[in-house]
Design a protein around this motif. Structure first.
Motif, PDB file in Angstrom:
ATOM      1  N   VAL A   1     -20.098-118.330 -69.351  1.00 16.62           N
ATOM      2  CA  VAL A   1     -20.261-117.788 -70.705  1.00 16.62           C
ATOM      3  C   VAL A   1     -19.439-116.514 -70.869  1.00 16.62           C
ATOM      4  CG1 VAL A   1     -21.933-116.741 -72.293  1.00 16.62           C
ATOM      5  CG2 VAL A   1     -22.509-118.851 -71.103  1.00 16.62           C
ATOM      6  N   LYS A   2     -19.436-115.655 -69.849  1.00 18.55           N
ATOM      7  CA  LYS A   2     -18.627-114.432 -69.917  1.00 18.55           C
ATOM      8  C   LYS A   2     -17.160-114.774 -70.119  1.00 18.55           C
ATOM      9  CE  LYS A   2     -21.092-111.092 -67.043  1.00 18.55           C
ATOM     10  NZ  LYS A   2     -21.035-110.383 -65.756  1.00 18.55           N
ATOM     11  N   ARG A   3     -16.663-115.741 -69.319  1.00 23.48           N
ATOM     12  CA  ARG A   3     -15.257-116.137 -69.457  1.00 23.48           C
ATOM     13  C   ARG A   3     -14.978-116.695 -70.847  1.00 23.48           C
ATOM     14  NH1 ARG A   3     -15.434-119.756 -65.312  1.00 23.48           N
ATOM     15  NH2 ARG A   3     -16.407-118.567 -63.710  1.00 23.48           N
ATOM     16  N   GLU A   4     -15.908-117.507 -71.351  1.00 19.40           N
ATOM     17  CA  GLU A   4     -15.715-118.066 -72.687  1.00 19.40           C
ATOM     18  C   GLU A   4     -15.697-116.976 -73.749  1.00 19.40           C
ATOM     19  OE1 GLU A   4     -18.697-121.027 -73.349  1.00 19.40           O
ATOM     20  OE2 GLU A   4     -17.798-122.429 -71.926  1.00 19.40           O
ATOM     21  N   ILE A   5     -16.595-116.009 -73.612  1.00 19.44           N
ATOM     22  CA  ILE A   5     -16.635-114.908 -74.582  1.00 19.44           C
ATOM     23  C   ILE A   5     -15.347-114.104 -74.504  1.00 19.44           C
ATOM     24  CG2 ILE A   5     -17.736-112.689 -75.091  1.00 19.44           C
ATOM     25  CD1 ILE A   5     -20.420-114.032 -74.359  1.00 19.44           C
ATOM     26  N   LEU A   6     -14.928-113.766 -73.299  1.00 16.75           N
ATOM     27  CA  LEU A   6     -13.690-112.998 -73.162  1.00 16.75           C
ATOM     28  C   LEU A   6     -12.488-113.791 -73.660  1.00 16.75           C
ATOM     29  CD1 LEU A   6     -14.224-111.294 -69.693  1.00 16.75           C
ATOM     30  CD2 LEU A   6     -14.276-110.217 -71.938  1.00 16.75           C
TER      31      LEU A   6
ATOM     32  N   ALA B   1     -31.780-121.303 -55.848  1.00  8.82           N
ATOM     33  CA  ALA B   1     -30.868-122.291 -56.442  1.00  8.82           C
ATOM     34  C   ALA B   1     -30.777-122.094 -57.955  1.00  8.82           C
ATOM     35  CB  ALA B   1     -31.342-123.706 -56.118  1.00  8.82           C
ATOM     36  N   LYS B   2     -31.926-121.853 -58.600  1.00  4.81           N
ATOM     37  CA  LYS B   2     -31.915-121.634 -60.053  1.00  4.81           C
ATOM     38  C   LYS B   2     -31.143-120.366 -60.398  1.00  4.81           C
ATOM     39  CE  LYS B   2     -36.201-124.031 -61.173  1.00  4.81           C
ATOM     40  NZ  LYS B   2     -37.588-123.891 -61.624  1.00  4.81           N
ATOM     41  N   LEU B   3     -31.341-119.305 -59.617  1.00  6.10           N
ATOM     42  CA  LEU B   3     -30.626-118.056 -59.877  1.00  6.10           C
ATOM     43  C   LEU B   3     -29.124-118.218 -59.669  1.00  6.10           C
ATOM     44  CD1 LEU B   3     -33.033-115.406 -58.311  1.00  6.10           C
ATOM     45  CD2 LEU B   3     -32.521-115.744 -60.730  1.00  6.10           C
ATOM     46  N   THR B   4     -28.747-118.959 -58.648  1.00  4.62           N
ATOM     47  CA  THR B   4     -27.328-119.214 -58.406  1.00  4.62           C
ATOM     48  C   THR B   4     -26.730-119.995 -59.560  1.00  4.62           C
ATOM     49  OG1 THR B   4     -27.731-119.220 -56.019  1.00  4.62           O
ATOM     50  CG2 THR B   4     -25.687-120.243 -56.789  1.00  4.62           C
ATOM     51  N   ASP B   5     -27.446-121.018 -60.028  1.00  2.00           N
ATOM     52  CA  ASP B   5     -26.985-121.814 -61.157  1.00  2.00           C
ATOM     53  C   ASP B   5     -26.882-120.945 -62.413  1.00  2.00           C
ATOM     54  OD1 ASP B   5     -26.251-124.239 -62.468  1.00  2.00           O
ATOM     55  OD2 ASP B   5     -28.279-124.328 -63.320  1.00  2.00           O
ATOM     56  N   LEU B   6     -27.886-120.110 -62.617  1.00  5.54           N
ATOM     57  CA  LEU B   6     -27.873-119.208 -63.770  1.00  5.54           C
ATOM     58  C   LEU B   6     -26.699-118.240 -63.691  1.00  5.54           C
ATOM     59  CD1 LEU B   6     -29.291-118.277 -66.345  1.00  5.54           C
ATOM     60  CD2 LEU B   6     -30.711-116.790 -64.929  1.00  5.54           C
ATOM     61  N   ARG B   7     -26.436-117.719 -62.505  1.00  2.23           N
ATOM     62  CA  ARG B   7     -25.320-116.789 -62.319  1.00  2.23           C
ATOM     63  C   ARG B   7     -23.994-117.472 -62.655  1.00  2.23           C
ATOM     64  NH1 ARG B   7     -25.735-115.032 -56.966  1.00  2.23           N
ATOM     65  NH2 ARG B   7     -27.254-113.512 -57.660  1.00  2.23           N
ATOM     66  N   SER B   8     -23.836-118.721 -62.215  1.00  2.00           N
ATOM     67  CA  SER B   8     -22.589-119.432 -62.516  1.00  2.00           C
ATOM     68  C   SER B   8     -22.480-119.724 -64.007  1.00  2.00           C
ATOM     69  CB  SER B   8     -22.476-120.716 -61.703  1.00  2.00           C
ATOM     70  OG  SER B   8     -23.480-121.623 -62.076  1.00  2.00           O
ATOM     71  N   GLN B   9     -23.601-120.035 -64.652  1.00  4.10           N
ATOM     72  CA  GLN B   9     -23.571-120.262 -66.094  1.00  4.10           C
ATOM     73  C   GLN B   9     -23.236-118.974 -66.840  1.00  4.10           C
ATOM     74  OE1 GLN B   9     -27.316-122.035 -67.165  1.00  4.10           O
ATOM     75  NE2 GLN B   9     -26.824-123.991 -66.208  1.00  4.10           N
ATOM     76  N   ILE B  10     -23.761-117.861 -66.377  1.00  3.98           N
ATOM     77  CA  ILE B  10     -23.456-116.566 -66.987  1.00  3.98           C
ATOM     78  C   ILE B  10     -21.969-116.264 -66.838  1.00  3.98           C
ATOM     79  CG2 ILE B  10     -23.763-114.073 -66.711  1.00  3.98           C
ATOM     80  CD1 ILE B  10     -26.746-114.672 -66.137  1.00  3.98           C
ATOM     81  N   ASP B  11     -21.409-116.552 -65.669  1.00  3.90           N
ATOM     82  CA  ASP B  11     -19.977-116.326 -65.459  1.00  3.90           C
ATOM     83  C   ASP B  11     -19.144-117.175 -66.414  1.00  3.90           C
ATOM     84  OD1 ASP B  11     -20.491-114.495 -63.473  1.00  3.90           O
ATOM     85  OD2 ASP B  11     -20.193-115.907 -61.822  1.00  3.90           O
TER      86      ASP B  11
END
Length: 170
Positions: A64-69, A52-62
């Protein structure tokens, strides 16, 4: 016969001891299995929590990636209005223009369909942001002429009108 009885008694005691030993062994094995089962259940719970933590982290990374792009491409593909806002903001920062003068020029960049009360509110927000040195382009983007949201809405309206007109002819 007494020897035979003694031998039978001995065999009975040995079999009783053997059965008691087997019962103790079975209990010990059962306890070990229970502790292993508990350990396995705890590990399974830990794995679920980690997943669950990894899934949440993955969604947060996505996100952040979208925000950066988005941030990266916002500067590359900024509209002329956004570029003008950047220039006006820089002039206020350099003190070559007052926030009031900058806001006056900003009003010409706002959409014409906005009510006067909303334009006043936007101007007050822009002035406060300029005085604080905040980035105002992001705050004003939805209210600018030819804003992406406005252009998308206009495309949808045009498509709807075209589809309705085309459907009526047939």
């Amino acid at each position: 016969m007494s020897e035979e009885i003694q031998q039978i008694d001995r065999l009975i005691k040995q079999s009783a001891e053997l059965s008691n030993s087997l019962i103790r062994l079975a209990r010990k094995i059962q306890e070990q299995n229970t502790s292993k089962t508990q350990l396995n259940q705890e590990q399974a719970e830990d794995l679920r929590a980690l997943h669950a933590k990894l899934t949440d982290l993955r969604s947060q990374i996505d996100v952040v990636k979208r925000e950066i792009l988005t941030h990266r491409y916002d500067h590359i593909y900024a509209s002329p209005q956004e570029a003008a806002i950047q220039v006006l903001s820089a002039r206020v920062t350099d003190k070559t223009m007052t926030p009031e003068q900058s806001v006056t020029e900003l009003t010409s960049l706002l959409r014409t369909d906005l009510p006067a009360s909303r334009k006043i509110e936007i101007c007050q927000t822009a002035k406060a942001s300029l005085e604080a040195g905040d980035d105002i382009a992001g705050k004003l983007r939805p209210f600018l002429k030819n804003a992406p949201d406005q252009a998308e809405r206009q495309r949808k309206v045009n498509k709807r009108v075209f589809n309705n007109a085309f459907g009526q002819r047939m």
